[in-house]
Design a protein around this motif. Structure first.
Motif, PDB file in Angstrom:
ATOM      1  N   ARG A 149       0.822  -1.219   0.000  1.00  0.00           N
ATOM      2  CA  ARG A 149       0.000   0.000   0.000  1.00  0.00           C
ATOM      3  C   ARG A 149       0.859   1.273   0.000  1.00  0.00           C
ATOM      4  O   ARG A 149       0.621   2.202  -0.751  1.00  0.00           O
ATOM      5  CB  ARG A 149      -0.944  -0.016   1.202  1.00  0.00           C
ATOM      6  N   LYS A 150       1.898   1.316   0.843  1.00  0.00           N
ATOM      7  CA  LYS A 150       2.773   2.486   0.928  1.00  0.00           C
ATOM      8  C   LYS A 150       3.496   2.718  -0.400  1.00  0.00           C
ATOM      9  O   LYS A 150       3.645   3.853  -0.849  1.00  0.00           O
ATOM     10  CB  LYS A 150       3.778   2.284   2.063  1.00  0.00           C
ATOM     11  N   LYS A 153       1.097   4.171  -2.960  1.00  0.00           N
ATOM     12  CA  LYS A 153       0.846   5.585  -2.663  1.00  0.00           C
ATOM     13  C   LYS A 153       2.022   6.436  -3.136  1.00  0.00           C
ATOM     14  O   LYS A 153       1.836   7.493  -3.746  1.00  0.00           O
ATOM     15  CB  LYS A 153       0.613   5.762  -1.161  1.00  0.00           C
ATOM     16  N   LYS A 156       1.952   6.679  -6.953  1.00  0.00           N
ATOM     17  CA  LYS A 156       0.938   7.629  -7.443  1.00  0.00           C
ATOM     18  C   LYS A 156       1.441   9.063  -7.301  1.00  0.00           C
ATOM     19  O   LYS A 156       1.268   9.884  -8.196  1.00  0.00           O
ATOM     20  CB  LYS A 156      -0.382   7.442  -6.700  1.00  0.00           C
ATOM     21  N   ASP A 157       2.064   9.365  -6.164  1.00  0.00           N
ATOM     22  CA  ASP A 157       2.608  10.701  -5.955  1.00  0.00           C
ATOM     23  C   ASP A 157       3.691  11.011  -6.988  1.00  0.00           C
ATOM     24  O   ASP A 157       3.743  12.110  -7.539  1.00  0.00           O
ATOM     25  CB  ASP A 157       3.149  10.830  -4.530  1.00  0.00           C
TER      26      ASP A 157
END
Length: 168
Positions: A149-150, A153, A156-157
């Motif tokens: 998950r990290k 994220k 995506k950033d």
């Protein structure tokens, strides 16, 4: 046991008729342009749908991830797939305003900066499975990602902001 019947729809795509164990009937039509239509029927009456929904490709993939247990795993299934418990597979549509548009995976240092893996780059009539470092991210394409998950994220950033502040 549930049964699935697959039918080719020339010029349109494919149709899947699913007979569930509880007696429901679900028809899923996957159009060549990526749209999905789903129809729910009562019993064996395939003449009149109880409900119908149309999804774009990215919406259908998000729902598939939910249904497939990639975003939430029921407590009863916690002992299954232990080796994949932290793995997430997600689809990200690249918008024209993303800072990473027209940059290669190597230029963005995707793997080093996020730890995520790009499994595929899907464009309207083309898919690139296991893209290499020289493959370029283009507006309108969909990226298939894998990671924790990290990592997703952070990826995506990186894609949206072009790597500002994402150095290791």
């Amino acid at each position: 046991m549930s049964r699935i019947h697959e039918t080719e729809l020339p010029g349109i795509g494919k149709k899947f008729l699913i007979h569930t164990r509880l007696g429901d009937r679900l028809v899923v039509i996957i159009h060549n342009d990526g749209r999905r239509e789903m129809y729910h029927f009562a019993d064996d009456d395939l003449d009149e749908a109880i409900s119908q929904i149309t999804l774009e490709d990215d919406e259908a993939r998000q729902i598939a991830a939910i249904l497939g247990g990639m975003t939430y795993k029921p407590k009863a299934l916690e002992t299954i797939e232990v080796t994949l418990e932290d793995l997430i597979i997600e689809w990200l549509r690249v918008e024209p305003h993303f800072k990473s548009v027209e940059k290669s995976l190597a230029e963005l240092k995707v793997r080093e900066r996020t730890g995520a893996t790009v499994l595929a780059i899907v464009k309207r009539n083309e898919q690139n499975i296991n893209p290499g470092p020289t493959d370029v991210i283009t507006a309108g394409s969909t990226l298939v990602l894998a990671g924790e998950r990290k990592q997703i994220k952070q990826f995506k950033d990186l894609i949206v902001n072009g790597g500002k502040g994402n150095e290791p």
